[in-house]
Design a protein around this motif. Structure first.
Motif, PDB file in Angstrom:
ATOM      1  N   UNK A  47       0.843  -1.206   0.000  1.00 15.12           N
ATOM      2  CA  UNK A  47       0.000   0.000   0.000  1.00 15.12           C
ATOM      3  C   UNK A  47       0.873   1.249   0.000  1.00 15.12           C
ATOM      4  N   UNK A  48       1.950   1.216   0.778  1.00 18.32           N
ATOM      5  CA  UNK A  48       2.883   2.344   0.808  1.00 18.32           C
ATOM      6  C   UNK A  48       3.510   2.562  -0.570  1.00 18.32           C
ATOM      7  N   UNK A  49       3.902   1.474  -1.232  1.00 19.34           N
ATOM      8  CA  UNK A  49       4.553   1.603  -2.536  1.00 19.34           C
ATOM      9  C   UNK A  49       3.605   2.141  -3.603  1.00 19.34           C
ATOM     10  N   UNK A  77      22.738  -6.475  -4.633  1.00 21.25           N
ATOM     11  CA  UNK A  77      21.742  -5.719  -5.384  1.00 21.25           C
ATOM     12  C   UNK A  77      22.310  -4.605  -6.259  1.00 21.25           C
ATOM     13  N   UNK A  78      23.313  -3.812  -5.814  1.00 20.40           N
ATOM     14  CA  UNK A  78      23.834  -2.765  -6.697  1.00 20.40           C
ATOM     15  C   UNK A  78      24.344  -3.286  -8.025  1.00 20.40           C
ATOM     16  N   UNK A  79      24.872  -4.496  -8.044  1.00 19.87           N
ATOM     17  CA  UNK A  79      25.357  -5.074  -9.304  1.00 19.87           C
ATOM     18  C   UNK A  79      24.205  -5.373 -10.256  1.00 19.87           C
ATOM     19  N   UNK A  80      23.047  -5.746  -9.702  1.00 20.59           N
ATOM     20  CA  UNK A  80      21.905  -6.039 -10.569  1.00 20.59           C
ATOM     21  C   UNK A  80      21.394  -4.777 -11.238  1.00 20.59           C
ATOM     22  N   UNK A  81      21.521  -3.636 -10.571  1.00 20.59           N
ATOM     23  CA  UNK A  81      20.991  -2.392 -11.123  1.00 20.59           C
ATOM     24  C   UNK A  81      21.730  -1.986 -12.389  1.00 20.59           C
ATOM     25  N   UNK A  82      23.010  -2.358 -12.483  1.00 19.13           N
ATOM     26  CA  UNK A  82      23.771  -2.043 -13.677  1.00 19.13           C
ATOM     27  C   UNK A  82      23.164  -2.718 -14.903  1.00 19.13           C
ATOM     28  N   UNK A  83      22.616  -3.915 -14.716  1.00 24.65           N
ATOM     29  CA  UNK A  83      22.011  -4.641 -15.830  1.00 24.65           C
ATOM     30  C   UNK A  83      20.596  -4.170 -16.111  1.00 24.65           C
ATOM     31  N   UNK A  84      19.862  -3.811 -15.057  1.00 24.32           N
ATOM     32  CA  UNK A  84      18.460  -3.438 -15.244  1.00 24.32           C
ATOM     33  C   UNK A  84      18.343  -2.022 -15.759  1.00 24.32           C
ATOM     34  N   UNK A  85      18.758  -1.072 -14.961  1.00 24.59           N
ATOM     35  CA  UNK A  85      18.887   0.303 -15.413  1.00 24.59           C
ATOM     36  C   UNK A  85      17.602   1.020 -15.769  1.00 24.59           C
ATOM     37  N   UNK A  86      16.709   0.383 -16.524  1.00 25.29           N
ATOM     38  CA  UNK A  86      15.547   1.066 -17.082  1.00 25.29           C
ATOM     39  C   UNK A  86      14.426   1.276 -16.065  1.00 25.29           C
ATOM     40  N   UNK A  87      14.474   0.609 -14.932  1.00 25.21           N
ATOM     41  CA  UNK A  87      13.355   0.694 -13.987  1.00 25.21           C
ATOM     42  C   UNK A  87      13.280   2.069 -13.351  1.00 25.21           C
ATOM     43  N   UNK A  88      12.106   2.680 -13.402  1.00 25.07           N
ATOM     44  CA  UNK A  88      11.938   4.051 -12.927  1.00 25.07           C
ATOM     45  C   UNK A  88      11.114   4.170 -11.650  1.00 25.07           C
ATOM     46  N   UNK A  89      10.405   3.149 -11.275  1.00 23.46           N
ATOM     47  CA  UNK A  89       9.621   3.245 -10.044  1.00 23.46           C
ATOM     48  C   UNK A  89       8.227   2.699 -10.203  1.00 23.46           C
ATOM     49  N   UNK A  90       7.440   2.829  -9.164  1.00 26.79           N
ATOM     50  CA  UNK A  90       6.121   2.216  -9.117  1.00 26.79           C
ATOM     51  C   UNK A  90       4.980   3.200  -9.335  1.00 26.79           C
ATOM     52  N   UNK A  91       5.239   4.485  -9.343  1.00 27.94           N
ATOM     53  CA  UNK A  91       4.153   5.451  -9.427  1.00 27.94           C
ATOM     54  C   UNK A  91       4.294   6.386 -10.625  1.00 27.94           C
ATOM     55  N   UNK A  92       4.965   5.930 -11.654  1.00 26.81           N
ATOM     56  CA  UNK A  92       5.146   6.760 -12.842  1.00 26.81           C
ATOM     57  C   UNK A  92       3.787   7.110 -13.436  1.00 26.81           C
ATOM     58  N   UNK A  93       3.572   8.354 -13.701  1.00 27.44           N
ATOM     59  CA  UNK A  93       2.271   8.800 -14.178  1.00 27.44           C
ATOM     60  C   UNK A  93       2.123   8.528 -15.667  1.00 27.44           C
TER      61      UNK A  93
END
Length: 390
Positions: free
Chosen positions: A51-53, A178-194
């Protein structure tokens, strides 16, 4: 590889405790809480986290995993302290509180974990969802038996503390990786993008329908965890319960390997109908076990039920993501996980009340009838909505 290991570690932090806590509560003479209440407490925490997310501004997956596993580390320290020092309340109350705290942390990390797999490169969505399901199922296959083996071989307090220490270590490793995974993903912007209102109107009704179907399917498949142990005890073969549940999990793992190819060949509609048929066949095998070849029929029921569960878990997730733009994957992943959380809260009460009202055998028969409903709903939907195209 770092993303795969991170998702595995996130999942196993829950699985190591999910099977043991009910037994632990019983052993420390706090039956008033009930052996399964910790599942509802945990689900309350996960719902609060999601719910918070859903209401919060965009959060990067790296930060979310770190925050979630950090909260899990805090909960693990609470478990460990509770084993030695709990001056303010009984042990069970202390552990229950930190179980809810862990639920919030797990919710944060688990909501971000699918995007660690699906956000890597473009295309092949079905294959990515299948891999994600295999990783989490593998964590279940390892976590529950490992924890129970530790608990069976040691004094309950020492065993519980050792399991909590393992949870803490897994959470800490997830934070580091986890920081190493972000290098591969990169494109994720969040959960509330309008997104524009027209876009929301396009996908929201269909996602709502898929949510309800998936939620219903999770209540159906929960019968294996809720009622099969009671059923095997009634027929005098309680030892088959653990074997049955392991077979269900293994069958879920195996079917997910072939889901991308099968889904392309059969399509969403036919695949859901196939899952319903297999579910009904699994229930009927369990019912027949009382009078004919008990072991063989229970194993057959476990295989069929596990395959059906794997189909439902994967195809609804794939379909939900396939109808929305990529920037909304995070939010849809939360909606998917919410269906699982709500089903955990509803399932135990639903099946227990049904057994109390009509009896155990009748509950299985009603489950077989209800198992046809998701397939029937897909059959009456317009073909354009049920087609599979990624």
């Amino acid at each position: 590889m770092a993303a795969v290991v991170t998702v595995f570690l996130i999942s196993i932090t829950n699985q190591l405790l999910s099977a043991v806590l009910g037994v632990y509560f019983t052993d420390i003479n706090h039956s008033v809480l009930g052996a399964g209440v910790h599942l509802s407490i945990f689900a309350v925490g996960t719902l609060a986290g999601k719910a918070f997310l859903l209401l919060h501004r965009p959060v990067e997956s790296r930060i979310l995993v770190r925050a979630g596993m950090g909260i899990t580390i805090f909960a693990s320290i609470g478990y460990l302290l509770g084993g030695f020092w709990h001056p303010f309340c009984p042990v069970a109350v202390w552990v229950s509180f930190f179980r809810m705290v862990q639920g919030i942390g797990f919710s944060f990390a688990a909501s971000a974990s699918p995007i660690l797999i699906t956000g890597y490169s473009k295309g092949q969505l079905a294959g990515k969802i299948s891999h994600y399901g295999m990783i989490t199922t593998f964590a279940t296959l390892i976590g529950n038996p490992l924890a129970l083996h530790i608990y069976a071989g040691m004094a309950e307090q020492k065993a519980f503390l050792l399991i909590c220490l393992l949870v803490l270590i897994c959470a800490a490793c997830a934070v580091i990786l986890c920081p190493k995974t972000e290098e591969a993903v990169g494109a994720f912007q969040g959960f509330s993008k309008e997104t524009p209102g027209s876009e929301v109107k396009k996908w929201l009704p269909f996602i709502g329908g898929l949510f309800l179907l998936f939620f219903f399917s999770q209540i159906l498949t929960s019968i294996f965890n809720v009622l099969v142990p009671i059923y095997t005890k009634q027929i005098g073969r309680l030892e088959l319960a653990s074997v049955f549940l392991m077979i269900v999990t293994a069958a879920m793992l195996v079917i997910r390997i072939g889901i991308p190819a099968l889904l392309r060949k059969m399509g969403f509609r036919r695949f859901v109908v196939t899952g319903c048929i297999l579910y009904v066949a699994g229930i009927l095998c369990c019912l027949a076990a009382e009078s004919v070849c008990t072991g063989i029929m229970m194993i057959s029921g476990g295989i069929l039920g596990g395959v059906a569960s794997g189909i439902f878990m994967s195809v609804f997730h794939i379909k939900m993501l396939s109808v929305v733009p990529e920037e909304l994957y995070g939010k849809v992943n939360i909606i998917f996980l919410l269906a699982i959380d709500f089903s955990l809260i509803v399932s135990g009460t639903f099946w227990s009340l049904l057994v109390n009202r009509v009896g155990l055998h009748e509950a299985f028969c009603l489950a077989a009838v209800m198992g046809l409903l998701p397939g029937l709903c897909c059959m009456v939907k317009p073909k354009s909505l049920c087609s599979y195209s990624l």
